[in-house]
Design an enzyme around this catalytic site. Structure first.
Site, PDB file in Angstrom:
ATOM      1  N   SER A 149       2.290   8.478   3.172  1.00  0.00           N
ATOM      2  CA  SER A 149       1.261   9.253   3.777  1.00  0.00           C
ATOM      3  C   SER A 149       0.982  10.252   3.062  1.00  0.00           C
ATOM      4  CB  SER A 149       1.791   9.405   5.079  1.00  0.00           C
ATOM      5  OG  SER A 149       0.975  10.259   6.072  1.00  0.00           O
ATOM      6  N   ASP A 301      -5.813  12.127   4.438  1.00  0.00           N
ATOM      7  CA  ASP A 301      -4.884  11.760   3.684  1.00  0.00           C
ATOM      8  C   ASP A 301      -4.729  10.645   2.974  1.00  0.00           C
ATOM      9  OD1 ASP A 301      -4.084  10.349   5.832  1.00  0.00           O
ATOM     10  OD2 ASP A 301      -1.939  11.036   5.827  1.00  0.00           O
ATOM     11  N   ASP A 303      -3.290   7.642   2.888  1.00  0.00           N
ATOM     12  CA  ASP A 303      -3.361   6.449   3.737  1.00  0.00           C
ATOM     13  C   ASP A 303      -4.146   6.281   4.884  1.00  0.00           C
ATOM     14  OD1 ASP A 303      -1.400   7.954   5.201  1.00  0.00           O
ATOM     15  OD2 ASP A 303      -0.650   6.141   6.076  1.00  0.00           O
ATOM     16  N   ASP A 305      -4.615   7.828   7.532  1.00  0.00           N
ATOM     17  CA  ASP A 305      -4.346   8.136   9.295  1.00  0.00           C
ATOM     18  C   ASP A 305      -4.471   9.216   9.684  1.00  0.00           C
ATOM     19  OD1 ASP A 305      -1.930   9.009   8.042  1.00  0.00           O
ATOM     20  OD2 ASP A 305      -0.644   7.673   9.025  1.00  0.00           O
TER      21      ASP A 305
END
Length: 575
Positions: A149, A301, A303, A305
């Site tokens: 993340s 961010d 990734d 999400d």
């Protein structure tokens, strides 16, 4: 330095033939050159937290590497065979822009295939929400995404998704951990069956884009879309693979991308932290926004999400919204759209978390829907969808910049949320308003709620012990008064208890145990303490509120609430 025997036992295991020569050499080097690093690398096994398993990449049981992830995958393979007897097992694997993500993803695919399990492996990095979508789209029993993340560059991670498209939750998580811990490293099957590995890309991408546009579009006129000017940054992450394509298909043409941050790069060279929660991360996007006179700024961010949003205030100045503000704006818009469409009949719900704004409860009450509040982490919101099949999920979020529109994706989704927030901004601008003005009116309609987060970083073994001690002190010496306001309720999610300090009544909290304490004061303030499940941090959340009768009262009310938050944090020695 003295090293505990259990650490030495773990180190010695990594010097056996079950580990390759390069790994053994790295362990031996640490033994002579850096005993402290050796201790940090082997003092425990990496654990699953609120967002899967995350850790620093390197050699050791407390690190992300081919062996720790291989052992996870071997255990997961064994568990899948037990859970779905006689079925053709299928898994899908995605990965982000971090160093080694692609090779670690292939290692995970190899282990699954070596166990006779069909693997769909994305041919290149993809956003985490697309993995959740692909799992259901391809009819898989399980999905894995390799990501850490928004953690620093030295981290990577392993998130596990189940058949419904959501992350692992009880009882599967504990059962799988039990299987993993029963294995030896020598049990891992690394020899791939390449015939069982299928690379996927365009077909799934197109289905995900179409689903997102369908799910997060709300009849915004094309003229309104044409007028909205958007500045966007992927912060060197995976959203660049999807968000421009989604916005284009949805009809948004005025998209300006921060070129210096558009190339995926696991070093995240232009930011201190690739986390849209941190104001610094959006510096370049804000500069671009001023240059092109953008109405809205969006940053995601690595990734994809989480999303950070900045909008123009009543003076035309760009200001960053926090996760609670974006969450309530998006939720209220969705509720209004459902109401206008005549789709609200009392069988709908929105989702939130115990450390997010109580304003979500006010929205639910105003629209006659339920608000289900779970522990921190989007897996709990996804679990509500599974646990209440007779109810429709409208949307939901958490204070840490995550939001989910509908249930096509069962995790926080910056791709769908980006389109949704553009829809809100475009419609507001078209009627002479703005997203910020819509938020101010919500403060009049539902109460002015303001939140503030303090996050303290405590690294390593000593840091973990310090965080544990801080929570012990709060439990053993409960706060009776905060900033001259009496505490009337204490919720201890580790003890599963809620104590009314006025009546002495003790209730049981019917949620899984979690290391969280929440204090409620007589004036409606809320203060929570919680160690992070994915980072070496302890977090303190303060929420205060006031009633106002008009937007004109916002400046004075905000000053009052800011001082109230400062008094709370000072009184509790948090700042």
């Amino acid at each position: 330095m003295h090293i505990e025997q259990h650490i030495l036992n773990a180190v010695n295991e990594w010097l056996t033939p079950a580990f390759d020569a390069q790994t053994q050499a790295a362990v031996k080097d640490m033994m002579t050159s850096s005993p402290k690093l050796l201790e940090e690398s082997f003092y425990k096994n990496l654990e699953f937290g609120t967002g899967g398993m995350r850790g620093i990449m390197g050699v050791g049981t407390n690190r992300i590497n081919k062996y720790t992830l291989g052992k996870n995958t071997q255990g997961l393979s064994d568990y899948l065979k037990k859970s779905f007897p006689g079925q053709d097992l299928k898994v899908v694997i995605a990965y982000d822009c971090r160093h080694n993500s692609n090779t670690l993803a292939k290692t995970v695919a190899d282990v699954f295939s070596a166990n006779g399990i069909k693997v769909f492996l994305f041919s290149d990095m993809r956003p985490t929400p697309e993995l959740s979508f692909a799992l259901k789209y391809l009819g898989c029993q399980c999905g894995i995404v390799l990501t850490a993340s928004h953690n620093p560059p030295e981290y990577n991670g392993y998130k596990v998704y189940w058949q419904d498209g959501g992350q692992l939750v009880p009882p599967q998580d504990k059962e799988i951990i039990g299987v993993i811990e029963s294995l030896q490293y020598s049990d891992i099957k690394f020899s791939a069956n390449e015939d069982l590995i299928e690379y996927i890309d365009t077909a799934v991408d197109e289905a995900f884009i179409a689903s997102t546009v369908d799910n997060a579009s709300f009849n915004t006129p094309q003229a309104a879309k044409d007028q909205l000017v958007i500045a966007y940054t992927s912060l060197h992450g995976t959203s660049i693979k999807m968000i421009p394509a989604v916005l284009e298909k949805a009809g948004y043409k005025n998209l300006h991308i921060v070129a210096e941050q558009a190339t995926p790069n696991g070093d995240f060279p232009t930011v201190v932290s690739p986390n849209p929660e941190e104001p610094e991360a959006l510096t370049m996007a804000l500069a671009l926004a001023e240059k092109v006179n953008a109405d809205i700024v969006i940053g995601t961010d690595p990734d994809s999400d989480r999303l950070g949003v900045a909008v123009r205030d009543t003076n035309g100045k760009l200001i960053l919204l926090n996760g609670n503000q974006t969450m309530v704006v998006m939720t209220e818009f969705l509720l209004r759209q459902w109401k206008l469409a005549g789709k609200l009949n009392g069988k709908q719900f929105i989702g939130s978390t115990i450390v997010s704004t109580p304003m979500m409860l006010e929205l639910a009450s105003a629209y006659g829907v339920d608000c289900k509040v779970g522990l921190t982490g989007f897996k709990w919101i996804a679990k509500f969808i599974k646990d209440f099949p007779d109810m429709q999920f409208i949307g939901g979020g958490e204070e840490s910049f995550g939001f989910m529109v509908g249930d096509a994706v069962r995790d926080k989704d910056a791709v769908g949320a980006t389109l949704l927030v553009c829809e809100i901004a475009a419609q507001a601008k078209a009627k002479g308003s703005s997203l910020y003005k819509e938020l101010l009116q919500m403060y009049v309609d539902y109460g002015f709620y303001k939140e503030y987060l303090v996050s303290l970083t405590k690294k390593g073994i000593e840091g973990a012990q310090e965080i544990k001690q801080m929570m012990n002190d709060l439990r053993n010496n409960p706060v009776a008064e905060v900033a001259n306001e009496r505490v009337i309720m204490v919720e201890d999610y580790q003890a599963s208890s809620a104590k009314n300090l006025v009546t002495g009544e003790l209730e049981t909290l019917n949620v899984p145990k979690s290391d969280v304490l929440i204090y409620y004061t007589e004036d409606g303030s809320k203060i929570a303490a919680r160690p992070s499940g994915t980072e070496p941090k302890i977090k303190f959340y303060a929420s205060v509120n006031a009633q106002i009768d008009s937007v004109d009262e916002v400046p004075a009310a905000e000053a009052y609430l800011d001082q109230k938050i400062k008094n709370i944090l000072t009184d509790m020695n948090i700042i």
